[in-house]
Design an enzyme around this catalytic site. Sequence first.
Site, mmCIF file in Angstrom:
data_model
loop_
_atom_site.group_PDB
_atom_site.id
_atom_site.type_symbol
_atom_site.label_atom_id
_atom_site.label_comp_id
_atom_site.label_asym_id
_atom_site.label_seq_id
_atom_site.Cartn_x
_atom_site.Cartn_y
_atom_site.Cartn_z
ATOM 1 N N CYS A 1 8.245 42.138 -28.192
ATOM 2 C CA CYS A 1 9.224 41.576 -27.255
ATOM 3 C C CYS A 1 9.628 40.190 -27.743
ATOM 4 C CB CYS A 1 8.630 41.489 -25.856
ATOM 5 S SG CYS A 1 9.712 40.698 -24.643
ATOM 6 N N LYS B 1 2.607 4.566 1.272
ATOM 7 C CA LYS B 1 2.950 5.048 2.609
ATOM 8 C C LYS B 1 2.474 6.495 2.714
ATOM 9 C CE LYS B 1 6.756 5.401 5.906
ATOM 10 N NZ LYS B 1 6.472 6.813 6.306
ATOM 11 N N CYS C 1 5.518 42.799 -19.114
ATOM 12 C CA CYS C 1 6.254 43.609 -20.081
ATOM 13 C C CYS C 1 5.243 44.266 -21.014
ATOM 14 C CB CYS C 1 7.210 42.729 -20.879
ATOM 15 S SG CYS C 1 7.835 43.488 -22.388
ATOM 16 N N GLU D 1 0.854 -1.187 0.000
ATOM 17 C CA GLU D 1 0.000 0.000 0.000
ATOM 18 C C GLU D 1 0.889 1.236 0.000
ATOM 19 O OE1 GLU D 1 -2.025 -0.963 3.534
ATOM 20 O OE2 GLU D 1 -0.546 -0.052 4.868
ATOM 21 N N TYR E 1 -4.795 0.890 8.038
ATOM 22 C CA TYR E 1 -3.816 -0.022 7.444
ATOM 23 C C TYR E 1 -3.507 -1.246 8.299
ATOM 24 C CZ TYR E 1 -0.732 2.616 10.602
ATOM 25 O OH TYR E 1 -0.171 3.216 11.699
ATOM 26 N N ASP F 1 1.613 10.182 4.046
ATOM 27 C CA ASP F 1 2.398 11.172 4.782
ATOM 28 C C ASP F 1 1.453 11.967 5.673
ATOM 29 O OD1 ASP F 1 4.622 12.481 5.603
ATOM 30 O OD2 ASP F 1 4.842 13.730 3.825
ATOM 31 N N CYS G 1 13.487 42.821 -23.667
ATOM 32 C CA CYS G 1 13.402 43.827 -24.728
ATOM 33 C C CYS G 1 13.614 45.250 -24.238
ATOM 34 C CB CYS G 1 12.057 43.726 -25.443
ATOM 35 S SG CYS G 1 10.657 44.311 -24.449
ATOM 36 N N CYS H 1 11.828 45.514 -18.971
ATOM 37 C CA CYS H 1 11.793 44.098 -19.341
ATOM 38 C C CYS H 1 13.222 43.591 -19.541
ATOM 39 C CB CYS H 1 11.003 43.920 -20.627
ATOM 40 S SG CYS H 1 11.095 42.244 -21.316
ATOM 41 N N LYS I 1 11.176 3.940 0.492
ATOM 42 C CA LYS I 1 10.932 5.373 0.438
ATOM 43 C C LYS I 1 11.183 5.930 -0.964
ATOM 44 C CE LYS I 1 10.083 7.431 3.682
ATOM 45 N NZ LYS I 1 10.857 7.931 4.837
#
Length: 675
Positions: free
Chosen positions: A437, A120, A431, A118, A230, A122, A416, A413, A319
Site C-alpha cells: 500500500c 488562570k 488496510c 499566576e 489564590y 479553568d 490502494c 482502502c 485570556k
Amino acid sequence: MTAPKQTAAHVEELRQQIRHHNHLYYVLDDPQLSDARYDRLLRELGKLEAKYPDLITEDSPTQRVGAKPVKAFNQVHHRLPMLSLDNAFDEDELRNFDRRLRDRLKLDDSEEVEYAAEPKLDGLAVSILYEDGSLVRGATRGDGRTGEDVTHNIKTIHAIPLRLTGSDHPPLLEVRGEVIMPRAGFDALNARARGKGEKEFVNPRNAAAGSLRQLDPGITAQRPLDIYFYGIGEISAGHAAPTHAMAMQLLRQWGLKVSPESALLTGVEQCLAYYAAIFGKRGSLPYDIDGVVFKVNRFDYRETLGFVARAPRWAIAQKFPAEEETTIVKDVEFQVGRTGALTPVARLDPVFVGGVTVSNATLHNMDELQRKDVRIGDTVVVRRAGDVIPEIVSVIKKKRPGKSRKVRLPAKCPVCGADVERPENEAVARCSGGLYCPAQRKEAIKHFASRRAMDVDGVGDKIVDQLVETGIVKTPADLYRLSLENLSALDRMAEKSAGNILEALEKSKQTSLARFLFALGIREVGEATALSLSAYFTDLDELMAADEEALMAVQDVGTVVASHVRTFFQQTHNKEIIDALLAQGIRWPVEPRAASDDQLPLAGKVFVLTGTLDKLTRDQAKSRLRELGAKVAGSVSRKTDFVVAGEKPGSKYEKALNMGISVIDEEALLQLIGK
C-alpha cells in the site's frame, strides 16, 4: 465510654501525623510515607474513634466522607463579594491596563507597577472559611455575592486541610481558591464512565463543577478533585500581610496549596514575557488553564485603585485564544497510517481555535466516531489545546440538520484498494495491503530509516516522499539499491548530499538484531519488545519460524504481540523483503543466548535515568539495561529500584532521595552493565 487520657493523647498524635503526611502528599507532592504505613495510621485512628466516639472531632482525618446526602444546597452570603475579572485579549489591552494603573497611582515614567501573576485555572471558584484553624464552611462563588454551601463536599478534597497547620494562623480566615480536576483524573473518570456505558463529561471544568455540586458527598469523594488557593477574603485584624505575595506565603505556611507557577513581576514587559512562557507550557501542565491573571501586588495600591462595577481595577485576566469553538462537519475522510490503520478525519468549516485556524479534526477510530455519533452536516464542538491535534469533543444534536449523513467504514482502502479488515473486539480498522500500500509504504520506509531503527542519516520525510512518489523505492530493501545518479536527480539534492546518504546507508548495514526487528515495523513491537525478542532467540531464522507458544516464552510478549509477530513472518512478501535486505549486506553480531528471563542479571529491576551521562548516551544506557533484563521508566515511583544520576540531575534525583530509592552514578551503572 470515656477514653483514658493516654488514649486521647495518642489519638491526637495520630491526627497530627496523618495531617502532616496529607500535607506532604497532596499539597507539596512530596510523600515520605508508604501507602501501607499511611493506611495503618488511618485504620488505627478509625478504630480508636469507633471505640471512643467522644474523641471524634469534625476536623479529624476520618471525617472526610462522614456526612449524609443533602436534599438541597443552602445559600451562603459572601460578606466580601467574590468579584469577577476584566479580560485582556491581546498585548495592547494589557499595556493599556498597565498605563491606566500608573495614571491612577500618579506614578512617573520611571516607576513600574509590581504584579503578582499566576495561571488562570479553568475550574470552579470557592470560598472556604476557617475558624480557630478548623474548616467550618465551604461555598461556591455563585453570582459573586451569594453562593451554595458545599461544605460536606469540600471536606472530601484531600488537598484542602480540615485543620490549618502551624500555631500562628488567625482566629478567622476566609480563603478563595479554584477547585479543578487534573487531566489525568478526568481521563480516568471518563474511561470508567465508558466502561459502565454512562455519559462522559465534556471537559475537566464541567467535571469539577458537577462533582462539587453532588448532593451526596460520597460521590464527590470518588472524584479526583484538587485545588489551588489564590487569595484571601476575610482575615482577623492584625494578621493581614501588606502584599499579595506575602499573603500567599502565609497560606503556604498554614498548609494551603498555592500555584507553583505563580511569580512576582515588575512592569508590563515582564508580564508579557510571563504570559508567553505560560502559554508555551500550557499543554504540559497537568491541568487546564485559560489564561494568566495579573494582580497589583501592594494592597495599599489596591485600595487606591478601587473597583468598577463588579470587577477590581487592580487585576486583569489575559485570556488565551479559545480552545473550544463550534463549526460544521463538511465531510469525513479516512487516512491510512504506517501500520495500515484507518483513521477517520473530519473536514471542517475553517474555525479559529487554540490560536490557529483549524479545518481538520481527528476522530481517532470507528468506535470513537460511533460513540460521539458524528455525522456529516453536524455542528460540533472542536477542541485544540497547545500542540495537541484538534479533535471533535461533542455534537450539538439540537442543530443536526435533517439531511445529515452517517459515516460508514469503507470496504476498500482509499489509497490502494485492498480490503479493509477490522478484527473482532478491536476499535481500529486496517488496510490489508501491507507494504504494498503506497500510504503504508512511505511511512514504513520512514520508520525503517529513523534514528531509533536503522538510523540512516539524511533519509527524512521529504526524501522518502520523493523516492516513493517517483517509484524509485517500493520497499526498504530498495534503499540499499540507490545510486548517486538516483539521489542527485531528486529536488534540492546536491551531489555531496547524495553521497552522504549513500555513506549513511552503508554504515547502517552494521546494526543489531533488535534494531532490525524494530525497523521492520511489526505491530506492537517497540524497542523494548524487539530487545527482548533478540535477546531470547538471537537467530533471526529461528525467530521467524517460532510459533505463538514459543514467542510467549519471551519477557513481556503476550498473546496479542505473539500473534502479530507470527502473522508478520508468515506473510510471503515480508519474507521476501527480509531476504532482500540481508542480500544487501545487513548484518549484526550474534549475541549469546539468554537461556531464560531469570538468568538475565537485571531481570525485573526498574531504572530511571536523570541528568547528563558522560561516557554513554541516554539511548545506549537504556539499550544495555534492557538487554540485561531491566525496565527503564520515565518517572520515579515506589516501583523504582535505582535512579542513575548524571551531571545536573533534575527533580527525579530529589524525589528518589526523599523516597529512599537507591541513587547511583555513571561509574556504578557501568559496573552493573559490564561496560
